[in-house]
Write a protein that holds these residues in place. Structure first.
Motif, PDB file in Angstrom:
ATOM      1  N   UNK A 102       0.807  -1.220   0.000  1.00 43.58           N
ATOM      2  CA  UNK A 102       0.000   0.000   0.000  1.00 43.58           C
ATOM      3  C   UNK A 102       0.842   1.274   0.000  1.00 43.58           C
ATOM      4  N   UNK A 103       2.157   1.122  -0.040  1.00 43.07           N
ATOM      5  CA  UNK A 103       3.063   2.266   0.052  1.00 43.07           C
ATOM      6  C   UNK A 103       4.046   2.256  -1.112  1.00 43.07           C
ATOM      7  N   UNK A 104       4.510   3.419  -1.487  1.00 43.78           N
ATOM      8  CA  UNK A 104       5.509   3.537  -2.549  1.00 43.78           C
ATOM      9  C   UNK A 104       6.824   2.899  -2.093  1.00 43.78           C
ATOM     10  N   UNK A 105       7.315   1.949  -2.886  1.00 39.98           N
ATOM     11  CA  UNK A 105       8.558   1.258  -2.529  1.00 39.98           C
ATOM     12  C   UNK A 105       9.729   2.234  -2.436  1.00 39.98           C
ATOM     13  N   UNK A 106       9.793   3.197  -3.347  1.00 40.55           N
ATOM     14  CA  UNK A 106      10.888   4.170  -3.328  1.00 40.55           C
ATOM     15  C   UNK A 106      10.820   5.044  -2.077  1.00 40.55           C
ATOM     16  N   UNK A 107       9.622   5.461  -1.704  1.00 44.14           N
ATOM     17  CA  UNK A 107       9.465   6.291  -0.507  1.00 44.14           C
ATOM     18  C   UNK A 107       9.850   5.515   0.740  1.00 44.14           C
ATOM     19  N   UNK A 108       9.400   4.273   0.820  1.00 45.78           N
ATOM     20  CA  UNK A 108       9.720   3.443   1.986  1.00 45.78           C
ATOM     21  C   UNK A 108      11.227   3.221   2.079  1.00 45.78           C
ATOM     22  N   UNK A 109      11.871   2.992   0.943  1.00 42.24           N
ATOM     23  CA  UNK A 109      13.325   2.777   0.951  1.00 42.24           C
ATOM     24  C   UNK A 109      14.046   4.007   1.515  1.00 42.24           C
ATOM     25  N   UNK A 110      13.628   5.191   1.105  1.00 39.82           N
ATOM     26  CA  UNK A 110      14.286   6.416   1.613  1.00 39.82           C
ATOM     27  C   UNK A 110      13.972   6.619   3.091  1.00 39.82           C
ATOM     28  N   UNK A 111      12.733   6.354   3.502  1.00 41.55           N
ATOM     29  CA  UNK A 111      12.378   6.499   4.920  1.00 41.55           C
ATOM     30  C   UNK A 111      13.175   5.521   5.779  1.00 41.55           C
ATOM     31  N   UNK A 112      13.430   4.320   5.249  1.00 40.26           N
ATOM     32  CA  UNK A 112      14.275   3.359   5.968  1.00 40.26           C
ATOM     33  C   UNK A 112      15.702   3.887   6.062  1.00 40.26           C
ATOM     34  N   UNK A 113      16.207   4.435   4.969  1.00 40.36           N
ATOM     35  CA  UNK A 113      17.562   4.981   4.946  1.00 40.36           C
ATOM     36  C   UNK A 113      17.729   6.090   5.986  1.00 40.36           C
ATOM     37  N   UNK A 114      16.682   6.877   6.179  1.00 44.60           N
ATOM     38  CA  UNK A 114      16.708   7.965   7.156  1.00 44.60           C
ATOM     39  C   UNK A 114      16.347   7.495   8.566  1.00 44.60           C
ATOM     40  N   UNK A 115      16.112   6.192   8.734  1.00 45.05           N
ATOM     41  CA  UNK A 115      15.774   5.572  10.031  1.00 45.05           C
ATOM     42  C   UNK A 115      14.448   6.085  10.583  1.00 45.05           C
ATOM     43  N   UNK A 116      13.511   6.435   9.692  1.00 45.95           N
ATOM     44  CA  UNK A 116      12.195   6.895  10.132  1.00 45.95           C
ATOM     45  C   UNK A 116      11.195   5.749  10.214  1.00 45.95           C
ATOM     46  N   UNK A 117      11.423   4.686   9.441  1.00 47.33           N
ATOM     47  CA  UNK A 117      10.570   3.507   9.485  1.00 47.33           C
ATOM     48  C   UNK A 117      11.449   2.263   9.452  1.00 47.33           C
ATOM     49  N   UNK A 118      10.852   1.156   9.848  1.00 42.60           N
ATOM     50  CA  UNK A 118      11.520  -0.140   9.775  1.00 42.60           C
ATOM     51  C   UNK A 118      10.480  -1.176   9.383  1.00 42.60           C
ATOM     52  N   UNK A 119      10.944  -2.260   8.807  1.00 40.52           N
ATOM     53  CA  UNK A 119      10.035  -3.340   8.432  1.00 40.52           C
ATOM     54  C   UNK A 119      10.238  -4.503   9.384  1.00 40.52           C
ATOM     55  N   UNK A 120       9.119  -4.931   9.971  1.00 36.71           N
ATOM     56  CA  UNK A 120       9.134  -6.076  10.884  1.00 36.71           C
ATOM     57  C   UNK A 120       7.886  -6.898  10.647  1.00 36.71           C
ATOM     58  N   UNK A 121       8.064  -8.188  10.533  1.00 36.74           N
ATOM     59  CA  UNK A 121       6.947  -9.117  10.386  1.00 36.74           C
ATOM     60  C   UNK A 121       6.038  -8.729   9.224  1.00 36.74           C
ATOM     61  N   UNK A 122       6.643  -8.270   8.128  1.00 31.12           N
ATOM     62  CA  UNK A 122       5.875  -7.937   6.937  1.00 31.12           C
ATOM     63  C   UNK A 122       5.129  -6.620   6.995  1.00 31.12           C
TER      64      UNK A 122
END
Length: 65
Positions: free
Chosen positions: A29-49
């Motif tokens: 449900x989220x833009x893969x590119x946006x999520x990748x950058x947010x992960x890079x900036x340590x604003x989000x993380x992926x856990x348990x899918x």
């Protein structure tokens, strides 16, 4: 101060961060590119899918309101 609090986000990244904060956390449900950058900036993380705010991401959301 953490880089993730200072770096400007694109409109798509801001939308993705708000969506995660509001409980929309399935990667499809989220833009893969946006999520990748947010992960890079340590604003989000992926856990348990699911994408979740980090404590830094929660701080960023509070400061953007």
């Amino acid at each position: 101060m953490e880089r993730g609090l200072l770096v400007p986000l694109s409109p798509n990244e801001q939308t993705a961060l708000r969506r995660v904060a509001n409980g929309i956390s399935k990667p499809k449900h989220l833009s893969a590119a946006s999520v990748a950058r947010l992960k890079l900036l340590a604003l989000v993380e992926e856990r348990e899918g699911r994408i979740r705010l980090t404590p830094l991401g929660a701080t960023r959301c509070q400061s953007d309101t």
